[in-house]
Design an enzyme around this catalytic site. Structure first.
Site, PDB file in Angstrom:
ATOM      1  N   GLU A   1      49.416   1.583 -39.918  1.00  0.00           N
ATOM      2  CA  GLU A   1      48.613   0.871 -41.073  1.00  0.00           C
ATOM      3  C   GLU A   1      49.672  -0.233 -41.469  1.00  0.00           C
ATOM      4  O   GLU A   1      50.670  -0.152 -42.465  1.00  0.00           O
ATOM      5  CB  GLU A   1      48.615   1.915 -41.926  1.00  0.00           C
ATOM      6  CG  GLU A   1      48.177   3.245 -41.996  1.00  0.00           C
ATOM      7  CD  GLU A   1      48.546   4.411 -42.875  1.00  0.00           C
ATOM      8  OE1 GLU A   1      49.049   4.224 -44.065  1.00  0.00           O
ATOM      9  OE2 GLU A   1      48.825   5.671 -42.464  1.00  0.00           O
TER      10      GLU A   1
ATOM     11  N   HIS B   1      44.452   0.901 -43.568  1.00  0.00           N
ATOM     12  CA  HIS B   1      44.750   2.303 -43.282  1.00  0.00           C
ATOM     13  C   HIS B   1      44.246   2.733 -41.986  1.00  0.00           C
ATOM     14  O   HIS B   1      43.280   3.712 -41.940  1.00  0.00           O
ATOM     15  CB  HIS B   1      44.449   3.292 -44.499  1.00  0.00           C
ATOM     16  CG  HIS B   1      44.895   4.566 -44.346  1.00  0.00           C
ATOM     17  ND1 HIS B   1      45.159   5.365 -43.331  1.00  0.00           N
ATOM     18  CD2 HIS B   1      45.781   5.178 -45.385  1.00  0.00           C
ATOM     19  CE1 HIS B   1      45.772   6.586 -43.704  1.00  0.00           C
ATOM     20  NE2 HIS B   1      46.224   6.445 -45.100  1.00  0.00           N
TER      21      HIS B   1
END
Ligand code: BG6
Length: 325
Positions: free
Chosen positions: A299, A192
């Site tokens: 991500e 992330h």
């Protein structure tokens, strides 16, 4: 006495004398910092194995970290590179085995173990100059080190090895998931990454054109992108499954100049997220409130479906973020 002609060259060629990367712990052992002799550095919290800083040789930060991010292990870190496992987003309803887990799973809120470092050297393919040094940090998380609560919420024996490799112009983060149980399990993984940008209104993203994606803000979610580069002008929350899978590189440009090139290994999806004004205001740990102008989450993940691992099997996925010259 040794002849002068022999002495300096022999000493200069001795690899042991070259400056080496340094790896240091914070006094409370909660974070690890690695620095290359050329000045690049990375800082990692054991909480979540979260990368909270990545700087280039000039000391310029490459990742966005909220000034209100909790770094004391009480909440997932808002910024840097949190790790998503074993479920991405809100879990699916029961009876799916992840259904009682928190959003994005438990890897980002568990305390990892530092397993060690290694260094390596690669001579540039062309040109003059010293060999590039890199440093690799390994972190581990397994069932036994999970909190009792997380163990009860996801009752599988697993092992995660997360490796970060810092070299002068790249950061690679790689996750290996192993099933140590005697039954199969399903999981998703995602890296992330909060990239730091100067001004989101000058950003464009290439590598996502002609791609199916799920727009989490639309109904129906299934969409297909056009041919132009993506720009961010409002809240954005999309899961791209690029046409050539992990072999499609994603480039983040500012004013047309490449700032980051993200390449992937075995991670078929790319989530692009920016909370924009309203969502950022609603997040207590998102500061400054206009920080959405300085960040873009790109991500890489394996989140389009579930990775089913049979007992003893492993899944590995990685991203490499490069800083173009
Ligand atoms: C992204 C999701 O990966 O993470 C978004 O696609 C989500 O839907 C965002 O809002 C942040 O999640 P969290 O749990 O860190 O607030």
């Amino acid at each position: 006495m040794v002849g002068r002609a022999n002495k300096p060259s022999a000493l200069a060629a001795t690899p042991g004398l070259a400056p080496q990367p340094t790896v240091t712990f914070s006094p409370d052992n909660s974070r690890v910092t690695a620095e290359l002799p050329t000045g690049e550095s990375v800082e990692v919290l054991l909480y979540g194995a979260t990368v909270i800083s990545w700087k280039d040789s000039k000391g310029d930060e490459k990742l966005w970290l909220s000034s209100a991010a909790k770094l004391d292990g009480t909440k997932a870190v808002r910024g840097g590179i949190p790790l998503v496992f074993p479920v991405f987003g809100p879990p699916p309803p029961a009876p799916h085995p992840t259904s009682t887990l928190p959003q994005h799973g438990f890897a980002r809120t568990s305390v990892w173990e530092f397993l060690g470092k290694s260094t390596s050297e690669s001579t540039p393919a062309t040109g003059e100059g010293a060999a590039d040094l890199s440093v690799k940090l390994d972190f581990g998380l397994s069932t036994a080190s999970l909190s009792a609560e997380a163990q009860s919420l996801w009752p599988y024996k697993f092992n995660l090895i997360y490796s970060l490799t810092l070299s002068p112009s790249t950061l690679t983060t790689s996750l290996v998931v192993t099933n140590d149980d005697d039954k199969p399990f399903d999981s998703q993984v995602l890296l992330h990454t909060y990239l730091r940008v100067n001004d989101i209104t000058s950003v464009s993203i290439s590598g996502l054109s002609n791609s199916p994606y799920l727009d989490k803000l639309l109904s129906p979610q299934a969409q297909t992108s056009g041919t132009s580069d993506l720009t961010i002008t409002a809240e954005t929350d999309r899961v791209y499954s690029t046409p050539n899978g992990a072999s499609d590189a994603v480039t983040v440009l500012e004013n047309g100049k490449p700032r980051f090139v993200v390449t992937r290994d075995n991670l078929a999806q790319v989530v692009v997220w920016n909370p924009w004004t309203e969502k950022a205001s609603g997040m207590g740990d998102f500061e400054p409130k206009d920080g959405y102008k300085n960040m873009l989450c790109v991500e890489p993940g394996a989140v389009g479906t579930w990775q089913t691992l049979e007992p003893g099997d492993a899944f590995e996925g990685a991203q490499t973020i490069s800083i173009p010259n």
